[in-house]
Design a protein around this motif. Structure first.
Motif, PDB file in Angstrom:
ATOM      1  N   GLU A 250     -38.860 -41.951  50.253  1.00 10.19           N
ATOM      2  CA  GLU A 250     -39.875 -42.875  49.719  1.00 10.19           C
ATOM      3  C   GLU A 250     -41.171 -42.650  50.481  1.00 10.19           C
ATOM      4  O   GLU A 250     -42.021 -43.519  50.527  1.00 10.19           O
ATOM      5  CB  GLU A 250     -39.430 -44.332  49.878  1.00 10.19           C
ATOM      6  CG  GLU A 250     -38.250 -44.749  49.039  1.00 10.19           C
ATOM      7  CD  GLU A 250     -38.603 -45.078  47.583  1.00 10.19           C
ATOM      8  OE1 GLU A 250     -39.793 -45.019  47.225  1.00 10.19           O
ATOM      9  OE2 GLU A 250     -37.667 -45.361  46.824  1.00 10.19           O
TER      10      GLU A 250
ATOM     11  N   SER B  22     -34.770 -46.930  50.394  1.00 14.16           N
ATOM     12  CA  SER B  22     -34.623 -47.857  49.269  1.00 14.16           C
ATOM     13  C   SER B  22     -33.333 -47.457  48.565  1.00 14.16           C
ATOM     14  O   SER B  22     -32.827 -46.360  48.799  1.00 14.16           O
ATOM     15  CB  SER B  22     -35.795 -47.743  48.295  1.00 14.16           C
ATOM     16  OG  SER B  22     -35.553 -46.684  47.376  1.00 14.16           O
TER      17      SER B  22
ATOM     18  N   GLN C 270     -32.998 -46.358  45.761  1.00 12.14           N
ATOM     19  CA  GLN C 270     -33.460 -45.667  44.560  1.00 12.14           C
ATOM     20  C   GLN C 270     -32.403 -44.835  43.842  1.00 12.14           C
ATOM     21  O   GLN C 270     -32.101 -45.047  42.678  1.00 12.14           O
ATOM     22  CB  GLN C 270     -34.665 -44.793  44.923  1.00 12.14           C
ATOM     23  CG  GLN C 270     -35.291 -44.092  43.738  1.00 12.14           C
ATOM     24  CD  GLN C 270     -35.837 -45.069  42.721  1.00 12.14           C
ATOM     25  OE1 GLN C 270     -36.353 -46.128  43.068  1.00 12.14           O
ATOM     26  NE2 GLN C 270     -35.701 -44.746  41.444  1.00 12.14           N
TER      27      GLN C 270
ATOM     28  N   LYS D 262     -29.348 -46.859  42.538  1.00 14.37           N
ATOM     29  CA  LYS D 262     -29.506 -47.677  41.326  1.00 14.37           C
ATOM     30  C   LYS D 262     -29.588 -46.780  40.094  1.00 14.37           C
ATOM     31  O   LYS D 262     -29.122 -47.141  39.020  1.00 14.37           O
ATOM     32  CB  LYS D 262     -30.684 -48.641  41.437  1.00 14.37           C
ATOM     33  CG  LYS D 262     -32.067 -48.052  41.548  1.00 14.37           C
ATOM     34  CD  LYS D 262     -33.097 -49.181  41.579  1.00 14.37           C
ATOM     35  CE  LYS D 262     -34.497 -48.698  41.812  1.00 14.37           C
ATOM     36  NZ  LYS D 262     -35.488 -49.767  41.699  1.00 14.37           N
TER      37      LYS D 262
ATOM     38  N   ARG E  80     -37.564 -48.044  56.860  1.00 17.11           N
ATOM     39  CA  ARG E  80     -38.542 -46.943  56.869  1.00 17.11           C
ATOM     40  C   ARG E  80     -39.146 -46.849  58.255  1.00 17.11           C
ATOM     41  O   ARG E  80     -39.676 -47.830  58.772  1.00 17.11           O
ATOM     42  CB  ARG E  80     -39.641 -47.176  55.818  1.00 17.11           C
ATOM     43  CG  ARG E  80     -39.061 -47.212  54.415  1.00 17.11           C
ATOM     44  CD  ARG E  80     -40.087 -47.318  53.322  1.00 17.11           C
ATOM     45  NE  ARG E  80     -39.385 -47.608  52.070  1.00 17.11           N
ATOM     46  CZ  ARG E  80     -39.957 -47.847  50.914  1.00 17.11           C
ATOM     47  NH1 ARG E  80     -41.273 -47.813  50.807  1.00 17.11           N
ATOM     48  NH2 ARG E  80     -39.249 -48.095  49.843  1.00 17.11           N
TER      49      ARG E  80
ATOM     50  N   GLN F 111     -36.340 -55.893  49.703  1.00 17.58           N
ATOM     51  CA  GLN F 111     -36.895 -55.713  48.361  1.00 17.58           C
ATOM     52  C   GLN F 111     -35.998 -56.417  47.373  1.00 17.58           C
ATOM     53  O   GLN F 111     -34.791 -56.472  47.581  1.00 17.58           O
ATOM     54  CB  GLN F 111     -36.832 -54.246  47.950  1.00 17.58           C
ATOM     55  CG  GLN F 111     -37.849 -53.352  48.547  1.00 17.58           C
ATOM     56  CD  GLN F 111     -37.807 -51.958  47.932  1.00 17.58           C
ATOM     57  OE1 GLN F 111     -36.835 -51.587  47.274  1.00 17.58           O
ATOM     58  NE2 GLN F 111     -38.855 -51.207  48.139  1.00 17.58           N
TER      59      GLN F 111
ATOM     60  N   ASP G  36     -34.735 -55.345  44.034  1.00 10.11           N
ATOM     61  CA  ASP G  36     -34.710 -54.013  43.465  1.00 10.11           C
ATOM     62  C   ASP G  36     -34.017 -54.131  42.121  1.00 10.11           C
ATOM     63  O   ASP G  36     -32.963 -54.766  42.038  1.00 10.11           O
ATOM     64  CB  ASP G  36     -33.882 -53.165  44.445  1.00 10.11           C
ATOM     65  CG  ASP G  36     -33.939 -51.702  44.132  1.00 10.11           C
ATOM     66  OD1 ASP G  36     -35.055 -51.196  43.944  1.00 10.11           O
ATOM     67  OD2 ASP G  36     -32.876 -51.066  44.071  1.00 10.11           O
TER      68      ASP G  36
ATOM     69  N   HIS H 246     -45.785 -41.597  43.726  1.00  5.99           N
ATOM     70  CA  HIS H 246     -44.791 -42.673  43.807  1.00  5.99           C
ATOM     71  C   HIS H 246     -43.587 -42.126  44.542  1.00  5.99           C
ATOM     72  O   HIS H 246     -43.527 -42.130  45.745  1.00  5.99           O
ATOM     73  CB  HIS H 246     -44.471 -43.134  42.379  1.00  5.99           C
ATOM     74  CG  HIS H 246     -43.570 -44.312  42.321  1.00  5.99           C
ATOM     75  ND1 HIS H 246     -42.665 -44.489  41.302  1.00  5.99           N
ATOM     76  CD2 HIS H 246     -43.418 -45.370  43.134  1.00  5.99           C
ATOM     77  CE1 HIS H 246     -42.002 -45.624  41.515  1.00  5.99           C
ATOM     78  NE2 HIS H 246     -42.437 -46.171  42.611  1.00  5.99           N
ATOM     79  N   HIS H 247     -42.601 -41.605  43.826  1.00  7.89           N
ATOM     80  CA  HIS H 247     -41.508 -40.856  44.438  1.00  7.89           C
ATOM     81  C   HIS H 247     -41.066 -39.788  43.453  1.00  7.89           C
ATOM     82  O   HIS H 247     -41.464 -39.818  42.287  1.00  7.89           O
ATOM     83  CB  HIS H 247     -40.378 -41.762  44.917  1.00  7.89           C
ATOM     84  CG  HIS H 247     -39.846 -42.707  43.881  1.00  7.89           C
ATOM     85  ND1 HIS H 247     -39.478 -42.294  42.620  1.00  7.89           N
ATOM     86  CD2 HIS H 247     -39.633 -44.032  43.911  1.00  7.89           C
ATOM     87  CE1 HIS H 247     -39.049 -43.335  41.941  1.00  7.89           C
ATOM     88  NE2 HIS H 247     -39.144 -44.405  42.696  1.00  7.89           N
TER      89      HIS H 247
ATOM     90  N   GLY I 266     -43.588 -51.972  42.816  1.00 11.40           N
ATOM     91  CA  GLY I 266     -43.877 -50.668  42.248  1.00 11.40           C
ATOM     92  C   GLY I 266     -42.619 -50.148  41.585  1.00 11.40           C
ATOM     93  O   GLY I 266     -41.507 -50.427  42.045  1.00 11.40           O
ATOM     94  N   GLY I 267     -42.805 -49.434  40.518  1.00 11.38           N
ATOM     95  CA  GLY I 267     -41.630 -48.873  39.847  1.00 11.38           C
ATOM     96  C   GLY I 267     -42.056 -47.850  38.828  1.00 11.38           C
ATOM     97  O   GLY I 267     -43.243 -47.511  38.725  1.00 11.38           O
ATOM     98  N   SER I 268     -41.083 -47.360  38.069  1.00  9.50           N
ATOM     99  CA  SER I 268     -41.410 -46.344  37.079  1.00  9.50           C
ATOM    100  C   SER I 268     -40.264 -46.154  36.100  1.00  9.50           C
ATOM    101  O   SER I 268     -39.149 -46.600  36.343  1.00  9.50           O
ATOM    102  CB  SER I 268     -41.693 -45.000  37.773  1.00  9.50           C
ATOM    103  OG  SER I 268     -40.565 -44.575  38.524  1.00  9.50           O
TER     104      SER I 268
ATOM    105  N   GLY J  26     -37.110 -48.780  36.382  1.00 11.50           N
ATOM    106  CA  GLY J  26     -36.919 -49.990  37.194  1.00 11.50           C
ATOM    107  C   GLY J  26     -38.106 -50.256  38.070  1.00 11.50           C
ATOM    108  O   GLY J  26     -39.183 -49.671  37.909  1.00 11.50           O
TER     109      GLY J  26
ATOM    110  N   ALA K  36     -39.196 -52.259  42.171  1.00  9.03           N
ATOM    111  CA  ALA K  36     -38.785 -53.012  43.360  1.00  9.03           C
ATOM    112  C   ALA K  36     -39.986 -53.796  43.854  1.00  9.03           C
ATOM    113  O   ALA K  36     -41.115 -53.296  43.827  1.00  9.03           O
ATOM    114  CB  ALA K  36     -38.300 -52.070  44.452  1.00  9.03           C
TER     115      ALA K  36
HETATM  116  N1  ASP Z   1     -37.695 -47.272  45.031  1.00  5.66           N
HETATM  117  C1  ASP Z   1     -39.047 -47.685  44.794  1.00  5.66           C
HETATM  118  C2  ASP Z   1     -39.645 -48.235  46.075  1.00  5.66           C
HETATM  119  O1  ASP Z   1     -38.919 -48.598  46.989  1.00  5.66           O
HETATM  120  C3  ASP Z   1     -39.182 -48.710  43.721  1.00  5.66           C
HETATM  121  C4  ASP Z   1     -38.771 -48.214  42.383  1.00  5.66           C
HETATM  122  O2  ASP Z   1     -39.257 -47.175  41.940  1.00  5.66           O
HETATM  123  O3  ASP Z   1     -37.990 -48.917  41.739  1.00  5.66           O
HETATM  124  O4  ASP Z   1     -40.842 -48.386  46.183  1.00  5.66           O
END
Ligand code: ASP
Length: 605
Positions: A175, A197, A199, A202, A221, A235, A237, A459-460, A496-498, A541, A543
């Motif tokens: 992340e 996370s 991520q 999920k 982190r 979070q 999530d 983002h990730h 934040g999410g996507s 999703g 978080a």
């Molecule tokens: N895993 C992401 C974060 O921790 C959130 C997500 O994309 O659902 O920021």
């Protein structure tokens, strides 16, 4: 129970009733004959009276009571004598006339006042956190946190989500921060990583057909601490299958508006929640986390000053750079020193400097403005119409200050964004009673990292590109838009999410663009890529940071105020004094050998 009632619940309805209470002595007052204590428990405070004429022994014992003693008191609830009521206290119309007192445990004198809201060194508060948490403000913060989490759980439960726990001992999940590593005793030389996370987990739950997952999840982190960061944080999530951005944003909107209505009905908030594209947010506010509680928007003034005689401006425009500015309302009277402070701030943020233009304070009306009323290094090169037009575009009137900057758009806009924030803070433009939510959408998928010389994800790596932009992954990665969204509250990113990539091939391609080698991808993410080959549904999703949400709703300045046992700003747990050294035996079991950490210091010996 050792008590029949709680202190905070007593009121006039209880007059004449016998009660047994247990709690802490908040304060003791000896008024010659009578002794008063304010007895405190989780629910509140009530006054207890010890009268030597009613119960001599009890009164004698009460003489020995001190702050923070834990006591049990028996007595009768009575109305306070006329004129001694305290309407500011919930229990202020009654008192308990004690006839029994038992000290359950005495207390040393606490290292700071618990019964007064006074500033106390944070290190001391954290070392004695169990005393700090006795203070009503801290108790209220923890109760608010509980309510918020309960609201989220109930809301999502009703919508058909199920809460699934995911492991804490796992493998690296990127992340953007460093991992916390846990050495394995059973497998020498191997390590678990704590999740940054949940991520990937999920996403795997979506492959598992769970469709609607959530979790109040702890994330870890290892990054430099900041006001709203902690090494571990919470979070909420969630992840859903068969959804688009719209579904997630609508869910978030309902959740957060409902939450605000439930826990902070007295606050003002905006509904529907406005949406800004990333580009718009950057252009108008210089940040992707704008505080929308106040205006002071950044405007592009290049067209107005392109032909001015002021070289800084017109040469910038001629180069293809921009001239942009904001208005600082009512600051037309700023003196040299104040203006220089703003200039220094801009320079410290990487800008060449600010060109201030103060508009005379005599008249608020722009129609009355003359060049005599305009103070600026640029004044003699500008026409009155140009000044008036800039002022109009920035929403300024007489008595205001314009802060202008010339340079590359990407460089000056964020600096103006910081100046906007600073002026908002100085002028107290952001109301503490307002919750200004907004969504930021349409982020680019990647940004170019000059230092590393490669693309980085905004983002990730699991965020999906827009379908229509997929061909650009090969030709122009910088132009690919990601299906990423953020939620911002009062200038703070709270979620934040996507929508995710759910196909192996595309995911591999994204990893490759981010500089991962094929072997690395297989080693680190092979499990996920393989899972995608067994019928992974489209999914997405988000978080949200619970600590930050609670902080804002509680009106606190740092997340440490809403976490029961936080680390300090240097990532140290002051109560347990962690991190701490461990025994040689433990190191041996873990097959770890420490470098001689003191070597440098000992060299001279
Ligand atoms: N895993 C992401 C974060 O921790 C959130 C997500 O994309 O659902 O920021």
């Amino acid at each position: 129970m050792l008590k029949s009632h709680s202190c905070g619940e007593l009121n006039k309805d209880y007059v004449g009733r016998r009660v047994t209470l247990a709690g802490w002595v908040n304060r003791r007052r000896d008024h010659g004959g009578l002794i008063f204590i304010d007895l405190r428990d989780k629910e509140g405070i009530v006054q207890v009276v010890f009268n030597p004429e009613k119960s001599g022994e009890c009164h004698r014992k009460a003489e020995g009571l001190r702050s923070e003693y834990v006591v049990r008191v028996g007595g009768e609830v009575a109305p306070r004598p006329q004129g001694t009521e305290n309407p500011k206290m919930a229990t202020g119309y009654v008192e308990v006339i004690a006839d029994e007192i038992l000290v359950l445990n005495p207390s040393k004198t606490p290292p700071f006042y618990i019964n007064e809201e006074v500033a106390v060194d944070e290190g001391l508060r954290l070392k004695y956190r169990y005393l700090d948490l006795r203070r009503p403000r801290m108790r209220d913060n923890l109760i608010l946190r509980h309510r918020i989490v309960k609201y989220i759980r109930d809301f999502l439960d009703e919508k058909g989500f199920i809460e699934v726990e995911t492991p804490i001992l796992i493998k690296s999940t990127p992340e953007g921060a460093r991992d916390y590593l846990v050495p394995s005793r059973l497998y020498p030389g191997r390590f678990y990583a704590l999740p940054q996370s949940p991520q990937q987990l999920k996403q795997l739950l979506m492959v598992a057909g769970m469709e609607k997952y959530y979790q109040i999840a702890r994330c870890f982190r290892d990054e430099d601490s900041r006001a709203d960061r902690q090494p571990e944080f919470t979070q909420f999530d969630l992840e859903m299958s068969f959804v688009t951005e719209e579904d997630i944003l609508n869910l978030l909107e309902d959740l957060f508006i409902g939450l605000a209505e439930a826990v902070k009905p007295e606050m003002r908030f905006n509904k529907p929640i406005p949406r800004l594209t990333f580009a718009e947010a950057m252009e108008r506010y210089g940040t992707d986390k704008p505080d929308l509680r106040f205006g002071l928007e950044i405007a592009d003034l290049s067209d107005i000053v392109a032909e001015s005689g002021f070289a800084v401006f017109n040469s910038a425009v001629a180069r293809g750079d921009r001239v942009k500015g904001i208005c600082a309302p009512g600051c037309g009277g700023y003196n040299k020193k104040q203006l220089e402070e703003l200039n220094q701030l801009a320079r410290s943020l990487g800008a060449a400097g600010v060109v201030p233009v103060t508009l005379g304070t005599r008249s608020g009306n722009l129609n009355d403005l003359t060049m005599k009323m305009v103070r600026s290094v640029a004044a003699k090169y500008l026409e009155l119409e140009q000044v008036v037009e800039m002022a109009r575009r920035l929403g300024a009137s007489g008595g205001d200050l314009l802060l202008l900057m010339a340079g590359e758009r990407e460089k000056i806009t964020p600096v103006l964004g910081e100046l906007r924030r600073e002026m908002g803070r100085r002028l107290r433009l952001a109301s503490p009673d307002e919750l200004a939510f907004c969504f930021i959408v349409d982020f680019p998928l990647f940004e170019w990292d000059e230092e590393a010389g490669q693309w980085q994800t905004m983002h990730h790596p699991f965020t999906a590109p827009r379908d229509e932009d997929i061909p650009l992954l090969d030709s122009a990665p910088g132009k690919v838009r990601g299906r990423h969204y953020d939620m911002v509250l009062n200038g703070c990113e709270i979620a934040g999410g996507s929508i995710r990539i759910h196909q192996s091939r595309l995911q591999r391609k994204a990893f490759r663009l981010l500089g991962y080698s094929d072997e690395e991808v297989t080693e680190r993410f092979g499990h996920l890529l393989e899972a995608f080959e067994y019928g992974a549904p489209p999914h997405g999703g988000v978080a949200a940071g619970i600590d930050r949400v609670v902080m804002i709703l509680a009106g606190e300045e740092t997340i440490r105020e809403v976490i029961a046992f936080p680390k300090n700003q240097n990532a140290v747990d002051m109560l347990f004094d962690a991190p701490a050294p461990v025994s040689q035996e433990q190191l041996n079991e873990l097959h770890l050998c420490l470098e001689d950490l003191d070597r440098g210091d000992n060299e001279g010996n």
